[in-house]
Design a protein around this motif. Structure first.
Motif, PDB file in Angstrom:
ATOM      1  N   ARG A  22       0.843  -1.212   0.000  1.00 26.05           N
ATOM      2  CA  ARG A  22       0.000   0.000   0.000  1.00 26.05           C
ATOM      3  C   ARG A  22       0.868   1.248   0.000  1.00 26.05           C
ATOM      4  NH1 ARG A  22      -3.003  -3.153   3.362  1.00 26.05           N
ATOM      5  NH2 ARG A  22      -2.116  -2.268   5.249  1.00 26.05           N
ATOM      6  N   PHE A  23       1.916   1.257   0.822  1.00 25.33           N
ATOM      7  CA  PHE A  23       2.777   2.433   0.921  1.00 25.33           C
ATOM      8  C   PHE A  23       3.491   2.702  -0.405  1.00 25.33           C
ATOM      9  CE2 PHE A  23       6.899   4.392   1.833  1.00 25.33           C
ATOM     10  CZ  PHE A  23       6.507   5.532   2.530  1.00 25.33           C
ATOM     11  N   TYR A  24       4.170   1.680  -0.937  1.00 21.46           N
ATOM     12  CA  TYR A  24       4.997   1.895  -2.121  1.00 21.46           C
ATOM     13  C   TYR A  24       4.207   1.932  -3.430  1.00 21.46           C
ATOM     14  CZ  TYR A  24       9.087   1.617   0.809  1.00 21.46           C
ATOM     15  OH  TYR A  24      10.027   1.862   1.779  1.00 21.46           O
ATOM     16  N   ALA A  25       3.104   1.191  -3.513  1.00 24.08           N
ATOM     17  CA  ALA A  25       2.310   1.192  -4.748  1.00 24.08           C
ATOM     18  C   ALA A  25       1.253   2.302  -4.706  1.00 24.08           C
ATOM     19  CB  ALA A  25       1.671  -0.166  -4.977  1.00 24.08           C
ATOM     20  N   ASP A  26       0.360   2.249  -3.723  1.00 21.08           N
ATOM     21  CA  ASP A  26      -0.712   3.244  -3.656  1.00 21.08           C
ATOM     22  C   ASP A  26      -0.183   4.625  -3.274  1.00 21.08           C
ATOM     23  OD1 ASP A  26      -2.337   1.081  -4.189  1.00 21.08           O
ATOM     24  OD2 ASP A  26      -3.081   0.899  -2.133  1.00 21.08           O
ATOM     25  N   GLY A  27       0.760   4.660  -2.335  1.00 18.91           N
ATOM     26  CA  GLY A  27       1.288   5.946  -1.879  1.00 18.91           C
ATOM     27  C   GLY A  27       2.302   6.556  -2.833  1.00 18.91           C
ATOM     28  N   LEU A  28       3.345   5.813  -3.133  1.00 22.35           N
ATOM     29  CA  LEU A  28       4.439   6.348  -3.955  1.00 22.35           C
ATOM     30  C   LEU A  28       4.173   6.210  -5.448  1.00 22.35           C
ATOM     31  CD1 LEU A  28       7.225   7.677  -3.865  1.00 22.35           C
ATOM     32  CD2 LEU A  28       8.232   5.381  -3.736  1.00 22.35           C
ATOM     33  N   GLY A  29       3.369   5.230  -5.831  1.00 16.81           N
ATOM     34  CA  GLY A  29       3.054   5.064  -7.247  1.00 16.81           C
ATOM     35  C   GLY A  29       3.922   4.061  -7.981  1.00 16.81           C
ATOM     36  N   LEU A  30       4.673   3.220  -7.220  1.00 14.22           N
ATOM     37  CA  LEU A  30       5.449   2.177  -7.873  1.00 14.22           C
ATOM     38  C   LEU A  30       4.512   1.070  -8.354  1.00 14.22           C
ATOM     39  CD1 LEU A  30       8.553   1.834  -5.512  1.00 14.22           C
ATOM     40  CD2 LEU A  30       8.270   3.262  -7.555  1.00 14.22           C
ATOM     41  N   HIS A  31       4.977   0.304  -9.312  1.00 13.53           N
ATOM     42  CA  HIS A  31       4.201  -0.805  -9.856  1.00 13.53           C
ATOM     43  C   HIS A  31       4.650  -2.108  -9.213  1.00 13.53           C
ATOM     44  CE1 HIS A  31       2.657   1.434 -13.466  1.00 13.53           C
ATOM     45  NE2 HIS A  31       3.594   2.239 -13.015  1.00 13.53           N
ATOM     46  N   VAL A  32       3.711  -3.031  -9.031  1.00 13.83           N
ATOM     47  CA  VAL A  32       4.065  -4.372  -8.592  1.00 13.83           C
ATOM     48  C   VAL A  32       4.597  -5.092  -9.827  1.00 13.83           C
ATOM     49  CG1 VAL A  32       3.232  -6.562  -7.673  1.00 13.83           C
ATOM     50  CG2 VAL A  32       2.351  -4.407  -6.751  1.00 13.83           C
ATOM     51  N   LEU A  33       5.887  -5.413  -9.800  1.00 14.40           N
ATOM     52  CA  LEU A  33       6.537  -6.079 -10.925  1.00 14.40           C
ATOM     53  C   LEU A  33       6.468  -7.591 -10.805  1.00 14.40           C
ATOM     54  CD1 LEU A  33       9.713  -3.816 -11.071  1.00 14.40           C
ATOM     55  CD2 LEU A  33       7.614  -3.600 -12.442  1.00 14.40           C
ATOM     56  N   TYR A  34       6.408  -8.072  -9.566  1.00 17.33           N
ATOM     57  CA  TYR A  34       6.354  -9.507  -9.323  1.00 17.33           C
ATOM     58  C   TYR A  34       5.881  -9.736  -7.895  1.00 17.33           C
ATOM     59  CZ  TYR A  34       7.760 -14.367  -8.727  1.00 17.33           C
ATOM     60  OH  TYR A  34       7.756 -15.713  -8.479  1.00 17.33           O
ATOM     61  N   ARG A  35       5.141 -10.817  -7.717  1.00 17.27           N
ATOM     62  CA  ARG A  35       4.704 -11.210  -6.387  1.00 17.27           C
ATOM     63  C   ARG A  35       4.872 -12.723  -6.293  1.00 17.27           C
ATOM     64  NH1 ARG A  35       0.957  -8.329  -3.842  1.00 17.27           N
ATOM     65  NH2 ARG A  35       0.097  -7.616  -5.812  1.00 17.27           N
ATOM     66  N   GLY A  36       5.412 -13.198  -5.199  1.00 17.00           N
ATOM     67  CA  GLY A  36       5.601 -14.630  -5.035  1.00 17.00           C
ATOM     68  C   GLY A  36       5.291 -15.056  -3.616  1.00 17.00           C
ATOM     69  N   GLU A  37       4.896 -16.307  -3.481  1.00 24.92           N
ATOM     70  CA  GLU A  37       4.621 -16.870  -2.162  1.00 24.92           C
ATOM     71  C   GLU A  37       5.571 -18.026  -1.898  1.00 24.92           C
ATOM     72  OE1 GLU A  37       0.565 -18.022  -1.695  1.00 24.92           O
ATOM     73  OE2 GLU A  37      -0.196 -16.028  -2.175  1.00 24.92           O
ATOM     74  N   ALA A  38       5.939 -18.170  -0.653  1.00 27.37           N
ATOM     75  CA  ALA A  38       6.806 -19.275  -0.252  1.00 27.37           C
ATOM     76  C   ALA A  38       6.067 -20.592  -0.443  1.00 27.37           C
ATOM     77  CB  ALA A  38       7.228 -19.115   1.203  1.00 27.37           C
ATOM     78  N   HIS A  39       6.748 -21.566  -1.050  1.00 22.80           N
ATOM     79  CA  HIS A  39       6.159 -22.890  -1.239  1.00 22.80           C
ATOM     80  C   HIS A  39       7.000 -23.990  -0.595  1.00 22.80           C
ATOM     81  CE1 HIS A  39       3.036 -21.426  -3.894  1.00 22.80           C
ATOM     82  NE2 HIS A  39       3.952 -20.752  -4.570  1.00 22.80           N
ATOM     83  N   ALA A  40       8.127 -23.606  -0.027  1.00 26.89           N
ATOM     84  CA  ALA A  40       9.023 -24.599   0.568  1.00 26.89           C
ATOM     85  C   ALA A  40       9.799 -23.933   1.702  1.00 26.89           C
ATOM     86  CB  ALA A  40       9.984 -25.148  -0.496  1.00 26.89           C
TER      87      ALA A  40
END
Length: 133
Positions: A22-40
């Motif tokens: 929220r801070f970096y995307a909604d507030g600063l305006g950066l884009h989410v380039l990648y999102r990952g979840e731990a699987h191991a």
């Protein structure tokens, strides 16, 4: 010698990736380039934020496998050189998105505005420009 066009990744831990997003995307305006979840075991939840086409991004890691909790100091700065006045609406968006405006130092307070992100890391928006030449 490092190529000046080499990509840069700034990585650090986060207690709450959703709050950081929220801070970096909604507030600063950066884009989410990648999102990952731990699987191991040993993997982290992560989010990479930046600007499409830029040679840098901010990687925040979190989740149950986080080895090191965030331990920001007043000297852990991410400085963005805006080369002009800082839009008060941007500061308001950063605060609304979970940031906290803080005093930094005589130097940075003279040349910009500092906002702590939800983990306490400091973002400096500088009115100065950067020139490496």
């Amino acid at each position: 010698m490092i190529d000046p066009a080499a990509a840069i990744r700034i990585a650090r831990p986060s207690r709450d990736l959703a709050a950081a997003e929220r801070f970096y995307a909604d507030g600063l305006g950066l884009h989410v380039l990648y999102r990952g979840e731990a699987h191991a075991p040993g993997e982290h939840d992560l989010i990479m934020l930046g600007r499409p086409g830029a040679n840098w991004h901010l990687e925040l890691v979190g989740g149950p496998n986080l080895i090191s909790a965030p331990t920001p100091t007043a000297e852990d700065l991410l400085v963005i050189y805006l080369a002009g006045p800082i839009d008060e609406a941007l500061i308001a968006r950063l605060v609304e998105a979970g940031g906290r405006r803080v005093e930094q130092s005589e130097y940075w307070d003279r040349w910009g505005v500092t906002v702590a992100d939800p983990d306490g890391y400091r973002l400096v928006l500088s009115t100065r420009s950067w020139s490496n030449g």
